[in-house]
Design a protein around this motif. Structure first.
Motif, PDB file in Angstrom:
ATOM      1  N   LEU A  36      22.493 -24.470  14.210  1.00 57.01           N
ATOM      2  CA  LEU A  36      23.071 -23.910  13.001  1.00 57.01           C
ATOM      3  C   LEU A  36      24.364 -24.662  12.730  1.00 57.01           C
ATOM      4  O   LEU A  36      25.243 -24.717  13.585  1.00 57.01           O
ATOM      5  CB  LEU A  36      23.372 -22.419  13.198  1.00 57.01           C
ATOM      6  N   ARG A  38      27.631 -25.151  10.139  1.00 55.25           N
ATOM      7  CA  ARG A  38      28.401 -24.488   9.089  1.00 55.25           C
ATOM      8  C   ARG A  38      29.562 -25.378   8.690  1.00 55.25           C
ATOM      9  O   ARG A  38      30.099 -26.120   9.497  1.00 55.25           O
ATOM     10  CB  ARG A  38      28.977 -23.162   9.588  1.00 55.25           C
ATOM     11  N   TRP A  39      29.945 -25.278   7.430  1.00 53.73           N
ATOM     12  CA  TRP A  39      31.190 -25.868   6.946  1.00 53.73           C
ATOM     13  C   TRP A  39      32.062 -24.714   6.522  1.00 53.73           C
ATOM     14  O   TRP A  39      31.603 -23.776   5.866  1.00 53.73           O
ATOM     15  CB  TRP A  39      30.950 -26.795   5.754  1.00 53.73           C
ATOM     16  N   GLY A  40      33.318 -24.770   6.897  1.00 53.32           N
ATOM     17  CA  GLY A  40      34.223 -23.711   6.508  1.00 53.32           C
ATOM     18  C   GLY A  40      35.646 -24.199   6.452  1.00 53.32           C
ATOM     19  O   GLY A  40      35.960 -25.320   6.859  1.00 53.32           O
ATOM     20  N   ASN A  49      35.664 -20.308   1.985  1.00 55.08           N
ATOM     21  CA  ASN A  49      34.204 -20.275   1.933  1.00 55.08           C
ATOM     22  C   ASN A  49      33.606 -20.721   3.260  1.00 55.08           C
ATOM     23  O   ASN A  49      34.174 -21.553   3.961  1.00 55.08           O
ATOM     24  CB  ASN A  49      33.693 -21.185   0.821  1.00 55.08           C
ATOM     25  N   LEU A  50      32.445 -20.169   3.586  1.00 57.46           N
ATOM     26  CA  LEU A  50      31.678 -20.561   4.759  1.00 57.46           C
ATOM     27  C   LEU A  50      30.287 -20.926   4.263  1.00 57.46           C
ATOM     28  O   LEU A  50      29.599 -20.085   3.683  1.00 57.46           O
ATOM     29  CB  LEU A  50      31.612 -19.424   5.782  1.00 57.46           C
ATOM     30  N   ILE A  51      29.890 -22.164   4.462  1.00 61.56           N
ATOM     31  CA  ILE A  51      28.657 -22.691   3.912  1.00 61.56           C
ATOM     32  C   ILE A  51      27.692 -23.040   5.040  1.00 61.56           C
ATOM     33  O   ILE A  51      28.070 -23.662   6.025  1.00 61.56           O
ATOM     34  CB  ILE A  51      28.944 -23.978   3.092  1.00 61.56           C
ATOM     35  N   THR A  52      26.438 -22.641   4.889  1.00 63.05           N
ATOM     36  CA  THR A  52      25.393 -23.039   5.824  1.00 63.05           C
ATOM     37  C   THR A  52      24.874 -24.402   5.406  1.00 63.05           C
ATOM     38  O   THR A  52      24.536 -24.617   4.245  1.00 63.05           O
ATOM     39  CB  THR A  52      24.239 -22.030   5.834  1.00 63.05           C
ATOM     40  N   VAL A  53      24.822 -25.335   6.343  1.00 63.05           N
ATOM     41  CA  VAL A  53      24.350 -26.687   6.084  1.00 63.05           C
ATOM     42  C   VAL A  53      22.893 -26.766   6.509  1.00 63.05           C
ATOM     43  O   VAL A  53      22.563 -26.463   7.654  1.00 63.05           O
ATOM     44  CB  VAL A  53      25.194 -27.722   6.866  1.00 63.05           C
ATOM     45  N   ASN A  54      22.043 -27.162   5.590  1.00 61.14           N
ATOM     46  CA  ASN A  54      20.623 -27.312   5.902  1.00 61.14           C
ATOM     47  C   ASN A  54      20.355 -28.722   6.405  1.00 61.14           C
ATOM     48  O   ASN A  54      20.727 -29.702   5.756  1.00 61.14           O
ATOM     49  CB  ASN A  54      19.768 -27.037   4.655  1.00 61.14           C
ATOM     50  N   ASN A  69      33.450 -26.359  -2.971  1.00 60.54           N
ATOM     51  CA  ASN A  69      34.085 -25.309  -2.180  1.00 60.54           C
ATOM     52  C   ASN A  69      35.569 -25.458  -1.894  1.00 60.54           C
ATOM     53  O   ASN A  69      36.242 -24.443  -1.710  1.00 60.54           O
ATOM     54  CB  ASN A  69      33.353 -25.156  -0.843  1.00 60.54           C
TER      55      ASN A  69
END
Length: 111
Positions: A36, A38-40, A49-54, A69
């Motif tokens: 998993l 994440r960028w935050g 913001n907290l972003i899930t990276v696919n 963001n």
């Protein structure tokens, strides 16, 4: 962030010659194939913001995440133009296209 157990260090004291006794071993859970990313961002005012990276993040996806963001997070945190953008020396962070983006997008206030 851990899904199973705790990332603690455990010490077990054994008599001489018992170090490899299976009864002294600590059981672990083996699993694989998952990750998993994440960028935050954060400040003294709290989290942004907290972003899930696919998938695996490439420099193009990194710039897209920043575009969508970083200013929004600074505004949400009430930072105005008084903030500093920092990241580590990951290759996608130091790519020429990212350096160019930083010079123009971060350094120039929006009108």
């Amino acid at each position: 962030m851990e899904l199973f157990g705790h990332n603690d260090v455990a010490f077990i004291w054994c008599k001489k010659g018992e170090a490899f006794n299976p009864k002294k071993a600590i059981p672990t859970v083996k699993h694989g194939g998952g990750n998993l990313m994440r960028w935050g961002c954060f400040s003294a005012n709290g989290p942004g913001n907290l972003i899930t990276v696919n998938g695996t993040m490439k420099k193009e996806q990194y710039i897209k995440i920043l575009n969508n963001n970083i200013r929004q997070s600074a505004e949400k945190l009430g930072l105005g133009h008084q903030w500093t953008f920092q990241h580590d020396n990951d290759p996608k962070h130091t790519a020429k296209v990212v350096k160019k983006w930083k010079r123009f997008a971060v350094a120039q206030p929006e009108s």
